[in-house]
Enzyme design. Structure first.
Site, PDB file in Angstrom:
ATOM      1  N   TRP A  44      32.323  35.672  42.869  1.00  0.00           N
ATOM      2  CA  TRP A  44      33.621  36.222  42.839  1.00  0.00           C
ATOM      3  C   TRP A  44      33.853  37.640  43.443  1.00  0.00           C
ATOM      4  O   TRP A  44      34.829  38.033  43.667  1.00  0.00           O
ATOM      5  CB  TRP A  44      33.716  36.707  41.015  1.00  0.00           C
ATOM      6  CG  TRP A  44      32.521  37.282  40.476  1.00  0.00           C
ATOM      7  CD1 TRP A  44      32.103  38.565  40.525  1.00  0.00           C
ATOM      8  CD2 TRP A  44      31.409  36.728  39.861  1.00  0.00           C
ATOM      9  NE1 TRP A  44      30.888  38.687  39.828  1.00  0.00           N
ATOM     10  CE2 TRP A  44      30.328  37.603  39.593  1.00  0.00           C
ATOM     11  CE3 TRP A  44      31.135  35.349  39.317  1.00  0.00           C
ATOM     12  CZ2 TRP A  44      29.278  37.256  38.894  1.00  0.00           C
ATOM     13  CZ3 TRP A  44      30.148  35.068  38.765  1.00  0.00           C
ATOM     14  CH2 TRP A  44      29.029  35.867  38.504  1.00  0.00           C
ATOM     15  N   ARG A  45      32.879  37.983  44.005  1.00  0.00           N
ATOM     16  CA  ARG A  45      32.927  39.113  45.157  1.00  0.00           C
ATOM     17  C   ARG A  45      33.499  38.511  46.284  1.00  0.00           C
ATOM     18  O   ARG A  45      33.793  39.433  47.483  1.00  0.00           O
ATOM     19  CB  ARG A  45      31.748  39.504  45.396  1.00  0.00           C
ATOM     20  CG  ARG A  45      30.922  40.520  44.191  1.00  0.00           C
ATOM     21  CD  ARG A  45      29.661  41.293  44.546  1.00  0.00           C
ATOM     22  NE  ARG A  45      29.399  42.187  43.424  1.00  0.00           N
ATOM     23  CZ  ARG A  45      28.092  42.910  43.572  1.00  0.00           C
ATOM     24  NH1 ARG A  45      27.032  42.382  44.339  1.00  0.00           N
ATOM     25  NH2 ARG A  45      28.000  43.670  42.533  1.00  0.00           N
ATOM     26  N   GLU A  57      34.976  38.525  34.833  1.00  0.00           N
ATOM     27  CA  GLU A  57      34.970  39.625  33.759  1.00  0.00           C
ATOM     28  C   GLU A  57      34.676  39.234  32.501  1.00  0.00           C
ATOM     29  O   GLU A  57      33.894  39.938  31.662  1.00  0.00           O
ATOM     30  CB  GLU A  57      36.080  40.719  33.980  1.00  0.00           C
ATOM     31  CG  GLU A  57      36.073  41.270  35.521  1.00  0.00           C
ATOM     32  CD  GLU A  57      34.910  42.421  35.694  1.00  0.00           C
ATOM     33  OE1 GLU A  57      34.275  42.994  34.716  1.00  0.00           O
ATOM     34  OE2 GLU A  57      34.447  42.292  36.905  1.00  0.00           O
ATOM     35  N   THR A  63      26.829  37.760  28.896  1.00  0.00           N
ATOM     36  CA  THR A  63      26.064  36.973  29.426  1.00  0.00           C
ATOM     37  C   THR A  63      25.425  37.476  30.748  1.00  0.00           C
ATOM     38  O   THR A  63      26.069  38.123  31.690  1.00  0.00           O
ATOM     39  CB  THR A  63      26.906  35.647  29.823  1.00  0.00           C
ATOM     40  OG1 THR A  63      27.511  35.376  28.401  1.00  0.00           O
ATOM     41  CG2 THR A  63      25.917  34.381  30.368  1.00  0.00           C
ATOM     42  N   LEU A 102      28.388  31.294  26.006  1.00  0.00           N
ATOM     43  CA  LEU A 102      29.187  32.297  26.830  1.00  0.00           C
ATOM     44  C   LEU A 102      29.525  33.332  25.778  1.00  0.00           C
ATOM     45  O   LEU A 102      30.317  34.238  26.037  1.00  0.00           O
ATOM     46  CB  LEU A 102      30.465  32.027  27.603  1.00  0.00           C
ATOM     47  CG  LEU A 102      30.133  31.134  28.883  1.00  0.00           C
ATOM     48  CD1 LEU A 102      31.446  30.401  29.465  1.00  0.00           C
ATOM     49  CD2 LEU A 102      29.480  31.929  29.899  1.00  0.00           C
ATOM     50  N   GLY A 103      28.954  33.331  24.587  1.00  0.00           N
ATOM     51  CA  GLY A 103      29.286  34.447  23.774  1.00  0.00           C
ATOM     52  C   GLY A 103      30.468  34.038  22.526  1.00  0.00           C
ATOM     53  O   GLY A 103      30.701  32.804  22.496  1.00  0.00           O
ATOM     54  N   TYR A 104      31.196  35.145  22.188  1.00  0.00           N
ATOM     55  CA  TYR A 104      32.161  35.001  21.060  1.00  0.00           C
ATOM     56  C   TYR A 104      33.231  34.018  21.615  1.00  0.00           C
ATOM     57  O   TYR A 104      33.582  34.072  22.676  1.00  0.00           O
ATOM     58  CB  TYR A 104      32.777  36.069  20.683  1.00  0.00           C
ATOM     59  CG  TYR A 104      31.752  37.055  19.997  1.00  0.00           C
ATOM     60  CD1 TYR A 104      31.139  36.735  18.726  1.00  0.00           C
ATOM     61  CD2 TYR A 104      31.396  38.279  20.660  1.00  0.00           C
ATOM     62  CE1 TYR A 104      30.145  37.693  18.174  1.00  0.00           C
ATOM     63  CE2 TYR A 104      30.541  39.104  20.151  1.00  0.00           C
ATOM     64  CZ  TYR A 104      29.868  38.797  18.820  1.00  0.00           C
ATOM     65  OH  TYR A 104      29.036  39.592  18.214  1.00  0.00           O
ATOM     66  N   TYR A 142      38.666  48.559  30.275  1.00  0.00           N
ATOM     67  CA  TYR A 142      37.775  48.268  31.468  1.00  0.00           C
ATOM     68  C   TYR A 142      37.958  47.213  32.186  1.00  0.00           C
ATOM     69  O   TYR A 142      37.882  47.235  33.591  1.00  0.00           O
ATOM     70  CB  TYR A 142      36.402  48.258  30.875  1.00  0.00           C
ATOM     71  CG  TYR A 142      35.200  47.655  31.720  1.00  0.00           C
ATOM     72  CD1 TYR A 142      34.539  48.567  32.734  1.00  0.00           C
ATOM     73  CD2 TYR A 142      34.792  46.544  32.101  1.00  0.00           C
ATOM     74  CE1 TYR A 142      33.635  48.440  33.531  1.00  0.00           C
ATOM     75  CE2 TYR A 142      34.034  45.901  33.112  1.00  0.00           C
ATOM     76  CZ  TYR A 142      33.377  47.058  33.869  1.00  0.00           C
ATOM     77  OH  TYR A 142      32.458  46.800  34.678  1.00  0.00           O
ATOM     78  N   ASP A 160      31.026  52.015  33.688  1.00  0.00           N
ATOM     79  CA  ASP A 160      30.235  50.871  32.677  1.00  0.00           C
ATOM     80  C   ASP A 160      28.897  51.728  32.363  1.00  0.00           C
ATOM     81  O   ASP A 160      28.572  52.677  32.716  1.00  0.00           O
ATOM     82  CB  ASP A 160      30.290  49.619  33.176  1.00  0.00           C
ATOM     83  CG  ASP A 160      29.200  49.444  34.682  1.00  0.00           C
ATOM     84  OD1 ASP A 160      28.779  50.474  35.023  1.00  0.00           O
ATOM     85  OD2 ASP A 160      29.130  48.400  35.129  1.00  0.00           O
ATOM     86  N   CYS A 208      19.109  51.491  40.256  1.00  0.00           N
ATOM     87  CA  CYS A 208      18.977  52.352  39.069  1.00  0.00           C
ATOM     88  C   CYS A 208      18.817  51.708  37.849  1.00  0.00           C
ATOM     89  O   CYS A 208      19.751  52.135  37.063  1.00  0.00           O
ATOM     90  CB  CYS A 208      19.871  53.384  39.443  1.00  0.00           C
ATOM     91  SG  CYS A 208      19.508  55.065  38.485  1.00  0.00           S
ATOM     92  N   CYS A 225      19.275  62.958  44.585  1.00  0.00           N
ATOM     93  CA  CYS A 225      19.238  62.641  43.142  1.00  0.00           C
ATOM     94  C   CYS A 225      18.260  63.532  42.311  1.00  0.00           C
ATOM     95  O   CYS A 225      17.223  63.712  42.672  1.00  0.00           O
ATOM     96  CB  CYS A 225      18.489  61.230  43.180  1.00  0.00           C
ATOM     97  SG  CYS A 225      18.129  60.771  41.516  1.00  0.00           S
TER      98      CYS A 225
END
Length: 317
Positions: A44-45, A57, A63, A102-104, A142, A160, A208, A225
């Site tokens: 998707w990038r 998204e 997931t 894929l969740g809910y 978001y 995020d 990170c 940093c």
């Protein structure tokens, strides 16, 4: 201009980012160059199709990304456009969602309804601003901002969990949503939300993470940093200091890694490479570094020759 004037002019509040460097363009360039040199190749990038990005998204909300990739590809093969999804039987979309874990399942329902809205209310053309995108079913602030950023390069700074962790560690931003949003907005270059938001989220996901990989991932922000300088890698989602981070063991590992890349290194050159706050006569200076080298020599890993600033270290063959 005073420091207070600079803070006021930037839209930041006092204390938002105690370690934010003055040269923000250098900070931005470092991150962009790091991201453009090497990053994870999620499919998707490689698209600016808002429908495909919205699907990614929504799927990513619950997931892991490596599991999202095949599901996303299967979904778009079956319903390649918003019009195709809107025309589908909703029960088929929900069944797909469930079959791919894929969740809910209500997210599948919302995605189907959002596609229907695009077709019936927007004439098949996706809205392109974060505000308009939030009019779609199930699309919160978001997700709307992510679609606006990645599809239209017209979003705000994404904040995020990964971004919060990066900002907290790098620039000592307090654990406050308003502070995170102000600093994230200050950092993002104008008109560059697509690359920038991808890059800073990649930094949080690759270099990170909850267990940081500063050196291994070549973090581009090490020289600025706060966490790298102090050894304190706690963050909003990492409430307990990992025992390894900031320890002598961590710095010993950095020494061995560097000496593996060079035939030999002088004491001060080595010190500046393993700590951004290294000063020869400081708390973390030559005496501290000699102690680490002594430990490594006793373990049979390193040879140390010379004295004072003429000290040379090399890996034992």
């Amino acid at each position: 201009m005073t420091d207070a004037d600079d803070v006021a002019g930037s839209g930041l509040a006092d204390g938002d980012a105690p370690s934010l460097p003055a040269d923000l363009e250098a900070v931005r360039d470092a991150l962009r160059e790091w991201y453009e040199a090497d990053h994870r190749e999620f499919p998707w990038r490689r698209t600016t199709d808002p429908y495909a990005i919205l699907v990614s998204e929504v799927m990513s909300q619950q997931t892991q990304l490596d599991r999202v990739v095949p599901a996303w590809e299967d979904f778009l093969e079956r319903w390649p456009t918003a019009a195709d999804l809107a025309a589908a039987d909703r029960s088929d979309v929900v069944a797909f969602w469930s079959d791919h874990s894929l969740g809910y399942n209500n997210r599948a329902t919302y995605l189907h309804e959002a596609a229907t809205q695009v077709e019936t209310e927007y004439g098949g053309a996706f809205p392109d601003s974060p505000e308009e995108l939030q009019e779609l079913m199930g699309v919160g602030p978001y997700t709307a901002n992510a679609v606006a950023s990645f599809a239209f390069n017209d979003g705000d700074a994404v904040v995020d969990t990964n971004v919060k962790r990066v900002l907290h560690r790098a620039f000592d931003v307090p654990d406050d949503d308003g502070a995170f949003e102000r600093v994230a907005s200050r950092l993002m270059p104008d008109g560059d939300s697509r690359l920038w938001n991808n890059a800073i989220m990649e930094l949080g996901g690759v270099a990170c993470g909850q267990k940081p990989r500063c050196d291994e991932a070549g973090c581009p922000w090490r020289e600025w940093c706060h966490a790298y300088r102090t050894g304190d890698f706690t963050a909003p989602d990492v409430p307990t200091q990992p025992s390894f981070e900031g320890s002598r063991r961590q710095f010993r590992g950095r020494i061995v890694r560097l000496l593996g890349e060079h035939d030999e290194m002088a004491l001060d050159a080595l010190g500046h490479r393993i700590r951004v706050d290294y000063t020869p006569d400081g708390e973390h200076g030559r005496e501290w570094l000699r102690g680490l080298l002594s430990d490594l020599a006793e373990d049979g890993l390193v040879d140390v020759e010379g004295s004072g600033e003429e000290t040379i270290a090399r890996l034992r063959g």
